[in-house]
Write a protein that holds these residues in place. Structure first.
Motif, short mmCIF file in Angstrom:
data_model
loop_
_atom_site.label_atom_id
_atom_site.label_comp_id
_atom_site.label_asym_id
_atom_site.label_seq_id
_atom_site.Cartn_x
_atom_site.Cartn_y
_atom_site.Cartn_z
N GLU A 249 -84.79 20.73 28.90
CA GLU A 249 -85.67 21.87 28.59
C GLU A 249 -86.70 21.53 27.51
O GLU A 249 -87.57 22.34 27.21
CB GLU A 249 -84.82 23.07 28.15
N LEU A 250 -86.58 20.35 26.93
CA LEU A 250 -87.43 19.96 25.82
C LEU A 250 -88.93 19.95 26.16
O LEU A 250 -89.73 20.51 25.41
CB LEU A 250 -86.99 18.60 25.28
N PRO A 251 -89.35 19.35 27.30
CA PRO A 251 -90.79 19.33 27.60
C PRO A 251 -91.42 20.72 27.66
O PRO A 251 -92.50 20.95 27.10
CB PRO A 251 -90.87 18.62 28.95
N GLU A 252 -90.74 21.66 28.30
CA GLU A 252 -91.29 23.01 28.41
C GLU A 252 -91.34 23.69 27.04
O GLU A 252 -92.32 24.35 26.69
CB GLU A 252 -90.45 23.86 29.37
N PHE A 253 -90.28 23.51 26.24
CA PHE A 253 -90.24 24.08 24.90
C PHE A 253 -91.39 23.54 24.05
O PHE A 253 -92.10 24.29 23.40
CB PHE A 253 -88.89 23.77 24.22
N ILE A 254 -91.57 22.24 24.08
CA ILE A 254 -92.63 21.60 23.28
C ILE A 254 -94.01 22.05 23.76
O ILE A 254 -94.88 22.37 22.95
CB ILE A 254 -92.48 20.07 23.32
N ALA A 255 -94.22 22.07 25.07
CA ALA A 255 -95.52 22.50 25.62
C ALA A 255 -95.86 23.91 25.17
O ALA A 255 -96.99 24.19 24.75
CB ALA A 255 -95.50 22.40 27.14
N LYS A 256 -94.88 24.80 25.23
CA LYS A 256 -95.09 26.19 24.81
C LYS A 256 -95.38 26.26 23.30
O LYS A 256 -96.30 26.95 22.88
CB LYS A 256 -93.85 27.02 25.14
N VAL B 274 -85.67 21.87 17.26
CA VAL B 274 -85.30 21.47 18.63
C VAL B 274 -83.85 21.00 18.77
O VAL B 274 -83.44 20.59 19.85
CB VAL B 274 -86.25 20.38 19.18
N ALA B 275 -83.09 21.07 17.70
CA ALA B 275 -81.72 20.53 17.71
C ALA B 275 -80.83 21.16 18.78
O ALA B 275 -79.98 20.49 19.34
CB ALA B 275 -81.08 20.70 16.33
N ARG B 276 -81.06 22.42 19.07
CA ARG B 276 -80.19 23.12 20.02
C ARG B 276 -80.81 23.27 21.42
O ARG B 276 -80.25 23.97 22.27
CB ARG B 276 -79.81 24.49 19.47
N ILE B 277 -81.93 22.62 21.64
CA ILE B 277 -82.60 22.67 22.95
C ILE B 277 -82.01 21.58 23.84
O ILE B 277 -81.88 20.43 23.41
CB ILE B 277 -84.13 22.45 22.80
N LYS B 278 -81.68 21.93 25.08
CA LYS B 278 -81.18 20.92 26.02
C LYS B 278 -82.31 19.95 26.33
O LYS B 278 -83.47 20.36 26.47
CB LYS B 278 -80.69 21.59 27.31
N SER B 279 -81.96 18.66 26.45
CA SER B 279 -83.00 17.64 26.63
C SER B 279 -83.87 17.90 27.86
O SER B 279 -85.06 17.63 27.84
CB SER B 279 -82.39 16.24 26.66
#
Length: 175
Positions: free
Chosen positions: A130-137, A123-128
């Protein structure tokens, strides 16, 4: 007995594992730390220099090595460990192991990751934002493997000692 803790990153596997180790007087092993010591490199460096595929191969080798040991211990896996290289099948087919999925909500994980995102290669390069959607997926994709654990433990709104106590009670009351 090998007690395996699994779940998404920041679900509390290492913290619960250490507390459980104290309660049950069993050694604790963090798989990521084990890999780092074997390769003499941090997980971030391994990802950066060798790539995720190399890391996943080494991760699976180390897991097999640990599961084949004769001694008892508590092992916390990396968030992706159960999802690659047939690792969850290895865990399920190990006669001397019990696995626990630390089921943690997206909101809780985001709150924990927001200040340590740069230390987590996935997750280092994920914008904060966008983090919830990335994690949920990611959790959705991985839940098939996580749900194969022997026990599911909901962790939201619980402190480390409650979660480790719940797991210890299951282990100590096992027939």
């Amino acid at each position: 007995m090998k007690i395996i803790l699994l779940g998404y990153m920041a679900s509390g596997k290492s913290a619960v594992g250490k507390k459980l180790s104290d309660k049950l007087k069993m050694p604790f092993i963090d798989l990521d730390s084990y890999i780092e010591s074997h390769l003499n490199s941090s997980i971030s460096e391994i990802f950066d220099k060798k790539g995720e595929i190399f890391f996943r191969l080494k991760e699976s080798e180390c897991l097999k090595e640990l599961l084949n040991r004769e001694d008892d211990f508590i092992l916390s896996l990396g968030g992706g460990t159960p999802c690659y290289a047939g690792n969850m099948d290895l865990i399920e087919n190990s006669s001397s192991s019990m696995s626990f999925y630390l089921k943690t909500s997206v909101k809780t994980i985001c709150n924990r990751l927001i200040n340590e995102q740069d230390k987590r290669p996935i997750v280092a390069r994920i914008k904060s934002e966008e983090l919830p959607e990335f994690i949920a997926k990611h959790i959705f994709e991985r839940s098939f493997f996580y749900e194969k654990a022997t026990f599911n433990i909901k962790t939201d709104d619980k402190i480390i000692s409650e979660i480790s106590g719940e797991i210890a009670e299951i282990i100590l009351n096992k027939p």
